[in-house]
Design a protein around this motif. Sequence first.
Motif, PDB file in Angstrom:
ATOM      1  N   LEU A 115       0.689  10.926  23.840  1.00  0.00           N
ATOM      2  CA  LEU A 115      -0.031  11.804  24.762  1.00  0.00           C
ATOM      3  C   LEU A 115       0.798  13.060  24.972  1.00  0.00           C
ATOM      4  CD1 LEU A 115      -0.964   9.117  27.471  1.00  0.00           C
ATOM      5  CD2 LEU A 115      -2.412   9.898  25.581  1.00  0.00           C
ATOM      6  N   ILE A 116       0.120  14.152  25.302  1.00  0.00           N
ATOM      7  CA  ILE A 116       0.808  15.422  25.529  1.00  0.00           C
ATOM      8  C   ILE A 116       0.363  16.004  26.871  1.00  0.00           C
ATOM      9  CG2 ILE A 116       1.162  17.787  24.734  1.00  0.00           C
ATOM     10  CD1 ILE A 116       0.669  16.811  21.876  1.00  0.00           C
ATOM     11  N   VAL A 117       1.347  16.314  27.709  1.00  0.00           N
ATOM     12  CA  VAL A 117       1.119  17.064  28.941  1.00  0.00           C
ATOM     13  C   VAL A 117       1.794  18.415  28.752  1.00  0.00           C
ATOM     14  CG1 VAL A 117       1.553  17.178  31.419  1.00  0.00           C
ATOM     15  CG2 VAL A 117       1.048  14.970  30.344  1.00  0.00           C
ATOM     16  N   ALA A 118       1.088  19.499  29.029  1.00  0.00           N
ATOM     17  CA  ALA A 118       1.643  20.827  28.747  1.00  0.00           C
ATOM     18  C   ALA A 118       1.486  21.766  29.919  1.00  0.00           C
ATOM     19  CB  ALA A 118       0.973  21.432  27.516  1.00  0.00           C
ATOM     20  N   GLY A 119       2.514  22.582  30.137  1.00  0.00           N
ATOM     21  CA  GLY A 119       2.415  23.675  31.080  1.00  0.00           C
ATOM     22  C   GLY A 119       1.575  24.792  30.491  1.00  0.00           C
ATOM     23  N   ALA A 120       0.959  25.576  31.361  1.00  0.00           N
ATOM     24  CA  ALA A 120       0.013  26.601  30.902  1.00  0.00           C
ATOM     25  C   ALA A 120       0.655  27.624  29.976  1.00  0.00           C
ATOM     26  CB  ALA A 120      -0.606  27.303  32.108  1.00  0.00           C
TER      27      ALA A 120
END
Length: 254
Positions: A115-120
């Motif tokens: 899974l990938i969580v990314a900042g804008a």
Amino acid sequence: MTEAVLVAARGGVLVITINRPAQRNAVNREVSLGIAAALDRLDADGDLRVGVLTGAEGSFCSGMDLKAFVTGERPELEGRGFGGLTERSPVKPLIAAVEGFALAGGCELALACDLIVAGAGAAFGLPEVCRGLVAGSGGLVRLPRRIPAGIALEYALTGDRMSAEAGHRWGLVNRLVPTGDALAEALRLADQIAENAPLSLAMTKRIVTESADWPLEGIWDRQRPLAEAVIGSEDAGEGARAFAEKRPPVWRGR
């Protein structure tokens, strides 16, 4: 010397941080060995349920350390690939918390995570064609499985960067958060996952990963023994009892 990879357990979550901010967390052999050791710990420790891979000081990873490469150093590990990860994923779920650049090998590390969580403000990309190289550590194999193949090919052929917003729109990024919040959100997601049964988590990851290559006519025969191995576990009985008794389950991992 500062450690190239920092590792910290936070409850059931193991946080793995590439710690070379002056090099935008570029991967050399020391980083690969550090990540590999951390992933071994993740899988071996029964108290750990989920891993989070991130980079220090606002950048995920800019790829291979080209200065080290010029001197003859290679960051690939036998049987494990680039960063100690791209050819051998851990059994347990792994989340990438991405801020800043995830380029070249850095993008391939993110793609090797579940899974990938990314900042804008994050950016993904496979610029190898611009350098006379090939994204041979999983980028060309995994990106078309995560987003539409034609879109993946365009990014791979042009070397253009994909914004976090575009990555979220195409389905590459699971959660898009304000710049600077990626790790905190990844930890929230990891904590949510870590509440669940460890055998179920590992088998769910395995089935989702392996079933992409299963022929349609053999899906149920392949899945049945894998699912039954979990359904017959002590944790499955505990889950049913906890539900009936309206209490949190106590997982044993067996």
